[in-house]
Enzyme design. Structure first.
Site, PDB file in Angstrom:
ATOM      1  N   ASP A 237     -11.679   1.839   0.095  1.00  7.70           N
ATOM      2  CA  ASP A 237     -10.505   2.564  -0.413  1.00  7.70           C
ATOM      3  C   ASP A 237     -10.838   4.024  -0.748  1.00  7.70           C
ATOM      4  O   ASP A 237     -11.975   4.342  -1.103  1.00  7.70           O
ATOM      5  CB  ASP A 237      -9.981   1.841  -1.663  1.00  7.70           C
ATOM      6  CG  ASP A 237      -8.603   2.322  -2.061  1.00  7.70           C
ATOM      7  OD1 ASP A 237      -7.893   2.876  -1.204  1.00  7.70           O
ATOM      8  OD2 ASP A 237      -8.241   2.161  -3.240  1.00  7.70           O
TER       9      ASP A 237
ATOM     10  N   ASN B 221      -0.300  -3.111   3.455  1.00  4.23           N
ATOM     11  CA  ASN B 221      -0.410  -1.743   3.977  1.00  4.23           C
ATOM     12  C   ASN B 221       0.683  -1.394   5.004  1.00  4.23           C
ATOM     13  O   ASN B 221       0.857  -0.227   5.340  1.00  4.23           O
ATOM     14  CB  ASN B 221      -1.803  -1.483   4.569  1.00  4.23           C
ATOM     15  CG  ASN B 221      -2.888  -1.319   3.518  1.00  4.23           C
ATOM     16  OD1 ASN B 221      -4.042  -1.673   3.729  1.00  4.23           O
ATOM     17  ND2 ASN B 221      -2.535  -0.765   2.365  1.00  4.23           N
TER      18      ASN B 221
END
Ligand code: IPE
Ligand code: IPE
Ligand code: MG
Length: 256
Positions: free
Chosen positions: A36, A84
């Site tokens: 991330d 996502n």
């Protein structure tokens, strides 16, 4: 049944203590990484988010090879979550193109390094072309006997558990399994990671303190490490530091 659970727990504690007393640093067998911070990495540099994803993908290649080199047996990287898809379509499209490019180029490298690549997640949501490539990479990588690299794409822990529950329900409906015989192991065997040990260490760079739906069944006793570094900046030296910290953890698995 109780005996089995207790005895598995004791084995884990004994294994951990034995490793601790050995001279070398205790290495996790299975590492999970939540890759991330790509977007923020790009923003800091005045670049589009896509540049961050490109840098993140390059870093993934380096870190995966490094893990294999130092003897990690299983590495699971979180590349794209079931959530996502909520991102703007141009970002999702860019990520899909990046995956395709990676399937064509970089994953060839892994074969040279004897790394076995497995994709975990629901691949049916991807374009046919991407699915074909995913299947090809997996098939050609089957002969590799080194580190197992799980790439989590369109992966979500909850959807994985739901899939397992549905599959078990089907088995019960078809009388292949009775309800009394369902154990924790039955569920583990239905996960994408069946036959693999649970992750020992899960690293999340980027400064967020959450798991974002990553390996939620498998991580019941994982050690977590949350770091401020953004994923594209996470270097082998940071991994070594993470491993040092892991080696100092006292894992008890509910024992003493
Ligand atoms: C991780 O980086 C990559 C994916 C989730 C695909 P992000 O894109 O989430 O980066 P940040 O969190 O916005 O910085
Ligand atoms: C987690 O990152 C998923 C991946 C790294 C692939 P996100 O950026 O999607 O997580 P949230 O939204 O901050 O929880
Ligand atoms: Mg993020």
């Amino acid at each position: 049944m109780l005996y089995v659970v207790v005895s598995i727990g004791c084995d884990k504690v004994a294994f951990w203590k034995k490793q601790k007393t050995q001279k070398n640093k205790v290495l996790p067998v299975h590492i999970g990484i939540i890759m991330d911070g790509n977007g923020r990495w790009a923003k800091k540099r005045g670049l589009p988010r896509s540049a961050g994803h490109k840098a993140g993908a390059d870093n993934f290649r380096k870190i995966a090879k490094y893990c294999s080199k130092i003897g990690i047996k299983y590495l699971t990287v979180y590349a794209f979550s079931t959530e996502n898809w909520r991102r703007p379509s141009d970002e999702v499209d860019f990520l899909m193109r990046l995956f395709k490019q990676y399937l064509e180029e970089s994953l060839r490298d892994f074969k040279e390094e004897n790394i076995r690549v497995i994709f975990i997640g629901d691949r049916n949501a991807f374009s046919e072309d991407l699915q074909t490539r995913i299947n090809e990479v997996e098939a050609s990588s089957k002969i590799c006997t080194g580190m197992v690299l799980n790439i989590a794409m369109n992966y979500g822990g909850r959807s994985e558990i739901l899939k397992a529950v549905k599959s078990i329900s089907e088995d019960v409906k078809e009388s292949k399994l009775s309800i009394e015989d369902i154990t924790e192991q039955t569920l583990s065997d239905k996960m994408y990671t069946y036959n693999q040990p649970d992750p020992d260490l899960i690293i999340r760079p980027s400064g967020e303190f959450r798991t974002s739906n990553f390996l939620i069944w498998q991580s019941a006793y994982s050690e977590y490490l949350f770091l401020d570094t953004l994923w594209p900046d996470f270097k082998p030296v940071d991994l070594e530091k993470a491993l040092d910290k892991y080696a100092l953890r006292n894992r008890r698995f509910g024992g003493i």
